[in-house]
Design a protein around this motif. Structure first.
Motif, PDB file in Angstrom:
ATOM      1  N   GLY A  25      -6.372  -5.300  15.755  1.00 29.93           N
ATOM      2  CA  GLY A  25      -7.080  -4.874  15.617  1.00 29.93           C
ATOM      3  C   GLY A  25      -7.674  -4.131  14.583  1.00 29.93           C
ATOM      4  N   LEU A  26      -6.564  -3.248  14.554  1.00 32.66           N
ATOM      5  CA  LEU A  26      -6.496  -1.706  14.348  1.00 32.66           C
ATOM      6  C   LEU A  26      -4.250  -1.873  14.053  1.00 32.66           C
ATOM      7  CD1 LEU A  26      -8.699  -0.032  16.520  1.00 32.66           C
ATOM      8  CD2 LEU A  26      -8.818  -0.559  13.798  1.00 32.66           C
ATOM      9  N   SER A  27      -4.291  -0.564  13.122  1.00 31.58           N
ATOM     10  CA  SER A  27      -3.132  -0.158  13.373  1.00 31.58           C
ATOM     11  C   SER A  27      -3.006   0.756  14.657  1.00 31.58           C
ATOM     12  CB  SER A  27      -2.716   0.329  12.271  1.00 31.58           C
ATOM     13  OG  SER A  27      -3.199   1.959  12.181  1.00 31.58           O
ATOM     14  N   TRP A  28      -0.952   0.876  14.739  1.00 37.76           N
ATOM     15  CA  TRP A  28      -1.030   1.255  16.109  1.00 37.76           C
ATOM     16  C   TRP A  28      -1.137   2.958  16.283  1.00 37.76           C
ATOM     17  CZ3 TRP A  28      -0.881   1.031  21.260  1.00 37.76           C
ATOM     18  CH2 TRP A  28      -0.260   1.962  21.890  1.00 37.76           C
ATOM     19  N   ALA A  29      -0.675   3.007  15.202  1.00 36.31           N
ATOM     20  CA  ALA A  29      -0.593   5.110  14.506  1.00 36.31           C
ATOM     21  C   ALA A  29      -1.999   5.303  14.918  1.00 36.31           C
ATOM     22  CB  ALA A  29      -0.437   4.798  12.863  1.00 36.31           C
ATOM     23  N   THR A  30      -3.075   5.016  15.099  1.00 42.87           N
ATOM     24  CA  THR A  30      -4.547   4.440  15.040  1.00 42.87           C
ATOM     25  C   THR A  30      -4.768   4.858  16.558  1.00 42.87           C
ATOM     26  OG1 THR A  30      -6.040   3.500  12.734  1.00 42.87           O
ATOM     27  CG2 THR A  30      -6.972   4.580  14.642  1.00 42.87           C
ATOM     28  N   ILE A  31      -4.281   4.039  17.446  1.00 43.11           N
ATOM     29  CA  ILE A  31      -4.041   4.664  19.009  1.00 43.11           C
ATOM     30  C   ILE A  31      -3.166   5.586  18.986  1.00 43.11           C
ATOM     31  CG2 ILE A  31      -3.629   3.062  20.973  1.00 43.11           C
ATOM     32  CD1 ILE A  31      -5.993   2.038  18.927  1.00 43.11           C
ATOM     33  N   LEU A  32      -1.934   5.712  18.781  1.00 42.79           N
ATOM     34  CA  LEU A  32      -1.081   6.410  19.309  1.00 42.79           C
ATOM     35  C   LEU A  32      -1.621   7.877  18.847  1.00 42.79           C
ATOM     36  CD1 LEU A  32       1.777   7.041  20.274  1.00 42.79           C
ATOM     37  CD2 LEU A  32       2.418   7.200  18.207  1.00 42.79           C
ATOM     38  N   ARG A  33      -2.142   8.225  18.074  1.00 44.42           N
ATOM     39  CA  ARG A  33      -3.140   9.599  17.392  1.00 44.42           C
ATOM     40  C   ARG A  33      -4.321  10.159  18.439  1.00 44.42           C
ATOM     41  NH1 ARG A  33      -1.843   8.047  11.386  1.00 44.42           N
ATOM     42  NH2 ARG A  33       0.129   8.543  11.629  1.00 44.42           N
ATOM     43  N   ARG A  34      -4.874   9.353  19.101  1.00 42.38           N
ATOM     44  CA  ARG A  34      -5.643   8.744  19.897  1.00 42.38           C
ATOM     45  C   ARG A  34      -5.238   9.351  21.489  1.00 42.38           C
ATOM     46  NH1 ARG A  34      -8.148   7.258  15.314  1.00 42.38           N
ATOM     47  NH2 ARG A  34     -10.030   7.633  14.562  1.00 42.38           N
ATOM     48  N   ARG A  35      -4.079   9.389  21.838  1.00 44.43           N
ATOM     49  CA  ARG A  35      -3.673   8.628  23.231  1.00 44.43           C
ATOM     50  C   ARG A  35      -3.510   9.484  24.121  1.00 44.43           C
ATOM     51  NH1 ARG A  35       2.747   7.048  24.233  1.00 44.43           N
ATOM     52  NH2 ARG A  35       2.261   6.042  26.169  1.00 44.43           N
ATOM     53  N   GLU A  36      -3.904  11.136  23.809  1.00 41.44           N
ATOM     54  CA  GLU A  36      -3.938  12.350  24.468  1.00 41.44           C
ATOM     55  C   GLU A  36      -5.889  11.958  24.980  1.00 41.44           C
ATOM     56  OE1 GLU A  36      -2.386  13.694  26.841  1.00 41.44           O
ATOM     57  OE2 GLU A  36      -0.227  11.972  25.285  1.00 41.44           O
ATOM     58  N   GLY A  37      -6.388  11.251  23.639  1.00 38.04           N
ATOM     59  CA  GLY A  37      -8.180  11.465  24.329  1.00 38.04           C
ATOM     60  C   GLY A  37      -7.863  10.187  24.910  1.00 38.04           C
ATOM     61  N   PHE A  38      -7.529   8.881  24.640  1.00 43.47           N
ATOM     62  CA  PHE A  38      -7.604   7.704  26.172  1.00 43.47           C
ATOM     63  C   PHE A  38      -7.497   8.416  27.090  1.00 43.47           C
ATOM     64  CE2 PHE A  38      -6.839   5.102  22.405  1.00 43.47           C
ATOM     65  CZ  PHE A  38      -8.639   4.736  22.606  1.00 43.47           C
ATOM     66  N   ARG A  39      -6.286   8.844  27.569  1.00 40.90           N
ATOM     67  CA  ARG A  39      -5.942   9.563  28.772  1.00 40.90           C
ATOM     68  C   ARG A  39      -6.501  10.326  29.328  1.00 40.90           C
ATOM     69  NH1 ARG A  39       0.644  10.507  27.502  1.00 40.90           N
ATOM     70  NH2 ARG A  39       1.167   8.780  27.605  1.00 40.90           N
ATOM     71  N   ARG A  40      -7.861  11.397  28.608  1.00 34.58           N
ATOM     72  CA  ARG A  40      -8.508  12.387  29.060  1.00 34.58           C
ATOM     73  C   ARG A  40      -9.847  11.476  29.135  1.00 34.58           C
ATOM     74  NH1 ARG A  40      -6.733  15.515  24.383  1.00 34.58           N
ATOM     75  NH2 ARG A  40      -8.211  14.797  23.795  1.00 34.58           N
ATOM     76  N   ALA A  41     -10.654  10.216  28.377  1.00 33.61           N
ATOM     77  CA  ALA A  41     -11.313   9.507  28.869  1.00 33.61           C
ATOM     78  C   ALA A  41     -11.186   8.675  30.034  1.00 33.61           C
ATOM     79  CB  ALA A  41     -11.946   9.339  27.913  1.00 33.61           C
ATOM     80  N   PHE A  42      -9.935   8.063  29.472  1.00 36.01           N
ATOM     81  CA  PHE A  42     -10.123   7.194  31.430  1.00 36.01           C
ATOM     82  C   PHE A  42      -9.390   8.047  32.473  1.00 36.01           C
ATOM     83  CE2 PHE A  42     -11.001   4.234  27.757  1.00 36.01           C
ATOM     84  CZ  PHE A  42     -11.545   3.470  28.298  1.00 36.01           C
ATOM     85  N   ALA A  43      -9.287   8.978  32.706  1.00 38.93           N
ATOM     86  CA  ALA A  43      -8.981   9.696  33.783  1.00 38.93           C
ATOM     87  C   ALA A  43      -7.190   9.047  34.109  1.00 38.93           C
ATOM     88  CB  ALA A  43      -9.604   8.930  34.954  1.00 38.93           C
ATOM     89  N   GLY A  44      -6.555   9.366  32.927  1.00 42.29           N
ATOM     90  CA  GLY A  44      -5.267   9.294  33.612  1.00 42.29           C
ATOM     91  C   GLY A  44      -5.086   7.640  33.547  1.00 42.29           C
ATOM     92  N   PHE A  45      -5.621   7.119  32.837  1.00 45.29           N
ATOM     93  CA  PHE A  45      -5.831   5.738  33.379  1.00 45.29           C
ATOM     94  C   PHE A  45      -5.231   5.770  34.984  1.00 45.29           C
ATOM     95  CE2 PHE A  45      -5.214   5.821  29.471  1.00 45.29           C
ATOM     96  CZ  PHE A  45      -6.027   4.421  28.554  1.00 45.29           C
ATOM     97  N   ASP A  46      -5.992   6.115  36.083  1.00 48.53           N
ATOM     98  CA  ASP A  46      -5.610   5.874  37.233  1.00 48.53           C
ATOM     99  C   ASP A  46      -6.208   4.409  37.564  1.00 48.53           C
ATOM    100  OD1 ASP A  46      -6.932   5.786  40.128  1.00 48.53           O
ATOM    101  OD2 ASP A  46      -4.874   7.318  40.240  1.00 48.53           O
ATOM    102  N   VAL A  47      -6.032   3.456  38.298  1.00 47.16           N
ATOM    103  CA  VAL A  47      -6.702   2.328  38.308  1.00 47.16           C
ATOM    104  C   VAL A  47      -8.099   2.240  39.049  1.00 47.16           C
ATOM    105  CG1 VAL A  47      -6.192   0.117  39.349  1.00 47.16           C
ATOM    106  CG2 VAL A  47      -4.631   0.623  37.585  1.00 47.16           C
ATOM    107  N   GLU A  48      -7.941   3.130  40.463  1.00 43.41           N
ATOM    108  CA  GLU A  48      -8.639   3.126  41.609  1.00 43.41           C
ATOM    109  C   GLU A  48     -10.411   3.973  40.543  1.00 43.41           C
ATOM    110  OE1 GLU A  48      -5.986   3.877  42.748  1.00 43.41           O
ATOM    111  OE2 GLU A  48      -5.386   2.231  43.910  1.00 43.41           O
ATOM    112  N   GLU A  49      -9.788   4.648  39.640  1.00 46.12           N
ATOM    113  CA  GLU A  49     -10.669   5.963  39.034  1.00 46.12           C
ATOM    114  C   GLU A  49     -11.650   5.077  38.082  1.00 46.12           C
ATOM    115  OE1 GLU A  49     -10.560   9.491  37.813  1.00 46.12           O
ATOM    116  OE2 GLU A  49      -8.272   9.962  39.321  1.00 46.12           O
TER     117      GLU A  49
END
Length: 212
Positions: free
Chosen positions: A52-76
């Motif tokens: 429902g959003l543009s990929w640019a919107t996600i890409l520019r928040r990618r580092e924020g997502f990584r911080r928020a989701f523990a680097g996307f470590d599955v167990e964490e």
């Protein structure tokens, strides 16, 4: 041709020619093979948030997502609880959508269950790559690029059966494009056939061979 020639003389699709960050993503990452569990889980999560959003919107928040989701470590991420959901809903560095946040946590737990059910060496990445088609599309213009495939429908069905969320056929096709499971670079793009997975004419590249 729906291709744009950049100042560097390289041909790219229009969507990758608008901003420097999209151009960098297209030139270096999109469509290159990702085969590790963490990498596939990250892209699964980002594709879900992108819905429902543009990929640019996600890409520019990618580092924020990584911080928020523990680097996307599955167990964490699988261990996140209600307090983490509240924390994420207050995090301005990501898309604050409760359903997508909760789906990411659910998908982390489902990834672990998948691993446990199928045994060592079988991960979310293995499952996604098992839906690689016999041949990849050969788009000349943007309108030729499909948004789903028989394989993305089957992958979505299997993931839903295993408890994953935000994994519809269109989202799964976008995931397959991003991971290199399919190659939808337009014919004439400088990136066509560069992944090492597919040749320029749409056939699988044998392991150890150079794509042509």
């Amino acid at each position: 041709m729906d291709l744009s020639i950049g100042d560097d003389g390289l041909a790219r699709p229009a969507w990758a020619s608008v901003h420097d960050d999209l151009r960098e993503y297209y030139d270096t990452e999109w469509g290159m093979p990702v085969r590790d569990e963490r990498g596939v889980f990250e892209r699964l999560a980002l594709e879900g948030f992108q819905s429902g959003l543009s990929w640019a919107t996600i890409l520019r928040r990618r580092e924020g997502f990584r911080r928020a989701f523990a680097g996307f470590d599955v167990e964490e991420v699988a261990a996140f609880g209600p307090a983490d959901v509240d924390r994420l809903l207050a995090d301005e560095g990501i898309i604050r959508h409760r359903g997508k946040i909760e789906a990411t946590i659910t998908n982390a737990r489902a990834s672990i269950e998948l691993r446990d059910e199928q045994g060592p060496g079988t991960t979310l990445a293995d499952l996604v790559w098992s839906y690689r088609p016999a041949r990849t599309p050969m788009p000349v213009v943007a309108a030729d690029v499909p948004t789903t495939s028989a394989e993305s429908v089957a992958l979505a069905t299997e993931l839903k059966r295993r408890g994953f969320r935000f994994v519809g056929p269109t989202t799964m096709f976008a995931l397959m494009e991003a991971l290199g499971v399919v190659d939808t670079h337009l014919l004439g793009s400088h990136r066509r056939g560069t992944s090492g997975v597919w040749s320029t004419d749409g056939f699988p590249v044998a392991e150890g061979h150079t794509p042509s």
